[in-house]
Design a protein around this motif. Structure first.
Motif, PDB file in Angstrom:
ATOM      1  N   UNK A  24      47.508   8.755  -1.684  1.00  0.00           N
ATOM      2  CA  UNK A  24      47.615   9.457  -2.966  1.00  0.00           C
ATOM      3  C   UNK A  24      47.618  10.969  -2.771  1.00  0.00           C
ATOM      4  N   UNK A  25      48.376  11.648  -3.635  1.00  0.00           N
ATOM      5  CA  UNK A  25      48.337  13.093  -3.726  1.00  0.00           C
ATOM      6  C   UNK A  25      48.004  13.461  -5.167  1.00  0.00           C
ATOM      7  N   UNK A  50      56.818  18.654  -5.575  1.00  0.00           N
ATOM      8  CA  UNK A  50      57.275  17.284  -5.812  1.00  0.00           C
ATOM      9  C   UNK A  50      58.451  16.909  -4.909  1.00  0.00           C
ATOM     10  N   UNK A  51      59.300  17.876  -4.575  1.00  0.00           N
ATOM     11  CA  UNK A  51      60.371  17.593  -3.612  1.00  0.00           C
ATOM     12  C   UNK A  51      59.788  17.279  -2.239  1.00  0.00           C
ATOM     13  N   UNK A  52      58.764  18.015  -1.844  1.00  0.00           N
ATOM     14  CA  UNK A  52      58.112  17.766  -0.555  1.00  0.00           C
ATOM     15  C   UNK A  52      57.504  16.369  -0.508  1.00  0.00           C
ATOM     16  N   UNK A  53      56.799  15.990  -1.558  1.00  0.00           N
ATOM     17  CA  UNK A  53      56.187  14.665  -1.605  1.00  0.00           C
ATOM     18  C   UNK A  53      57.234  13.557  -1.639  1.00  0.00           C
ATOM     19  N   UNK A  54      58.362  13.852  -2.277  1.00  0.00           N
ATOM     20  CA  UNK A  54      59.423  12.846  -2.395  1.00  0.00           C
ATOM     21  C   UNK A  54      59.945  12.423  -1.026  1.00  0.00           C
ATOM     22  N   UNK A  62      51.501   9.694  -6.722  1.00  0.00           N
ATOM     23  CA  UNK A  62      51.043  11.028  -7.131  1.00  0.00           C
ATOM     24  C   UNK A  62      50.348  10.948  -8.482  1.00  0.00           C
ATOM     25  N   UNK A  63      49.214  11.599  -8.559  1.00  0.00           N
ATOM     26  CA  UNK A  63      48.460  11.764  -9.804  1.00  0.00           C
ATOM     27  C   UNK A  63      48.655  13.211 -10.251  1.00  0.00           C
ATOM     28  N   UNK A 110      62.505   9.980  -9.784  1.00  0.00           N
ATOM     29  CA  UNK A 110      61.590   9.919  -8.648  1.00  0.00           C
ATOM     30  C   UNK A 110      61.463   8.494  -8.122  1.00  0.00           C
ATOM     31  N   UNK A 111      61.471   8.373  -6.803  1.00  0.00           N
ATOM     32  CA  UNK A 111      61.404   7.050  -6.181  1.00  0.00           C
ATOM     33  C   UNK A 111      59.969   6.552  -6.007  1.00  0.00           C
ATOM     34  N   UNK A 112      59.003   7.457  -6.129  1.00  0.00           N
ATOM     35  CA  UNK A 112      57.600   7.084  -5.939  1.00  0.00           C
ATOM     36  C   UNK A 112      56.866   7.111  -7.272  1.00  0.00           C
ATOM     37  N   UNK A 113      55.804   6.324  -7.405  1.00  0.00           N
ATOM     38  CA  UNK A 113      55.078   6.307  -8.666  1.00  0.00           C
ATOM     39  C   UNK A 113      54.370   7.633  -8.951  1.00  0.00           C
ATOM     40  N   UNK A 114      54.505   8.096 -10.190  1.00  0.00           N
ATOM     41  CA  UNK A 114      53.804   9.287 -10.659  1.00  0.00           C
ATOM     42  C   UNK A 114      53.008   8.890 -11.896  1.00  0.00           C
ATOM     43  N   UNK A 115      51.716   9.186 -11.863  1.00  0.00           N
ATOM     44  CA  UNK A 115      50.838   8.934 -13.001  1.00  0.00           C
ATOM     45  C   UNK A 115      50.441  10.280 -13.594  1.00  0.00           C
TER      46      UNK A 115
END
Length: 374
Positions: A24-25, A50-54, A62-63, A110-115
């Motif tokens: 998690x980030x 967010x681009x870096x995390x992607x 990501x929270x 975004x391909x990853x979950x964002x809460x």
């Protein structure tokens, strides 16, 4: 739950970036005095983060929240935008929208979950970020709105689509800037979950998710966890007003809708009376633009198309005298007495003036022709 600050990604003084267990980030807005208002350096930094995390395989989810319970984000820093326009720094002002919409678009795809934890005020540009995430959590004290009618802008940040997606309720919301409570936001799909636990308690449960127990994927793991934390709350004024909303917002004739909403000034509901007052005192050119964008957004539009159009509409609207005047009256002098550019005629053509927002998007220009604006 172990949390470590990532100094390498803390690239803006008003953003905290942290690493938690389990991939998690955590990204936190930290501009409490302005209710975490967005400006160009802030959205540019968020875009980089967010681009870096992607593209980082070590990041699972990501929270995204803020450091205060009063607001996630109350919108863009429109006072700064107004001053840029007054200083004739138009290109700098337009860069804000360009970067903001790039961030919104990235999150929609975004391909990853964002809460996103939407506690307190979630408005304008903050609601644009919120609506771009697959998991949109509100608390009992959440207040959501697109209140641009009050300042002479318009419901952008994807509102051209996400208001249209909600039918007459979306149109009513855009025209009146009415505030949604948690129950209303959940009822129309602005929020995906309501949690009455503390932010840290919810985050701790999410961080503890065992990914390998969910062969269906990371999104399912988060959805199941949030579903277990979801708590229904009592119905709010939105749900109690749906019949009225559908009767006054038919989306067929602008003048008819406009006058019908203003006619709610003697409604029994405080919420409906406030909606009537917001439109009556609000910016007429914003109302016309909002109604037309809702019409345009009813057809299937990709998010790329939405933000391509909104970038051009925003460039037009910030140079409209109503924007300068609306921000002055609401946020600078705070006299709440804007002197809108009035025509005396409630029509789309009259309210958008002799130089309406013609763009390079032909479907929009065709809409202007269809309704006699050009």
């Amino acid at each position: 739950m172990n949390i470590t600050t990532l100094d390498s990604l803390s690239i803006h003084p008003d953003i905290m970036v942290q690493e938690a267990d389990n991939g998690w980030r955590i990204v936190r807005l930290n501009r409490p005095k302005s209710l975490h208002a967005l400006d160009e350096p802030l959205v540019s930094s968020l875009l980089t983060i967010f681009e870096t995390f992607h593209h980082d395989d070590a990041v699972k989810a990501i929270w995204f929240d803020s450091t205060t319970t009063k607001a996630f984000c109350a919108g863009g820093d429109v006072r700064k935008l107004r001053q840029l326009v007054i200083n004739n720094e138009i290109e700098t002002a337009n860069q804000f929208f360009k970067k903001e919409y790039a961030l919104d678009l990235l999150l929609h795809n975004y391909a990853k979950p964002v809460v996103i934890w939407g506690e307190g005020y979630v408005m304008g540009g903050g609601l644009g970020l919120f609506m771009a995430a697959p998991f949109r959590v509100v608390a009992p004290n959440s207040r959501l709105a697109m209140p641009e009618i009050n300042i002479g802008l318009y419901p952008d940040v994807g509102g051209s689509r996400f208001l249209a997606d909600r039918g007459p309720v979306g149109l009513f919301t855009g025209l009146t800037g009415s505030i949604m409570m948690a129950a209303g936001a959940y009822a129309i799909g602005w929020a995906t979950h309501i949690c009455d636990q503390s932010r840290d308690g919810v985050l701790e449960k999410l961080v503890a998710v065992q990914w390998d127990h969910y062969p269906a994927g990371d999104f399912r793991a988060i959805d199941d966890t949030l579903h277990g934390l979801h708590r229904a709350v009592a119905t709010g004024p939105l749900q109690n007003s749906l019949d009225v909303i559908y009767s006054v917002c038919r989306g067929q004739d602008f003048k008819q809708d406009y006058e019908a909403i203003i006619g709610l000034s003697d409604a029994r509901s405080d919420w409906l009376r406030q909606a009537s007052e917001n439109l009556q005192k609000g910016c007429p050119s914003t109302a016309a633009l909002t109604w037309l964008l809702w019409q345009w957004g009813k057809s299937p539009r990709s998010w790329d198309q939405v933000f391509e159009l909104e970038e051009q509409i925003s460039a037009w609207k910030i140079e409209h005298p109503d924007f300068i005047e609306g921000v002055r009256a609401r946020l600078v002098d705070k006299d709440l007495s804007p002197n809108w550019r009035q025509t005396g005629e409630i029509s789309l053509k009259a309210l958008l003036g002799p130089k309406p927002p013609i763009t390079t998007v032909e479907s929009w220009n065709n809409m202007l022709k269809e309704y006699g604006v050009i």
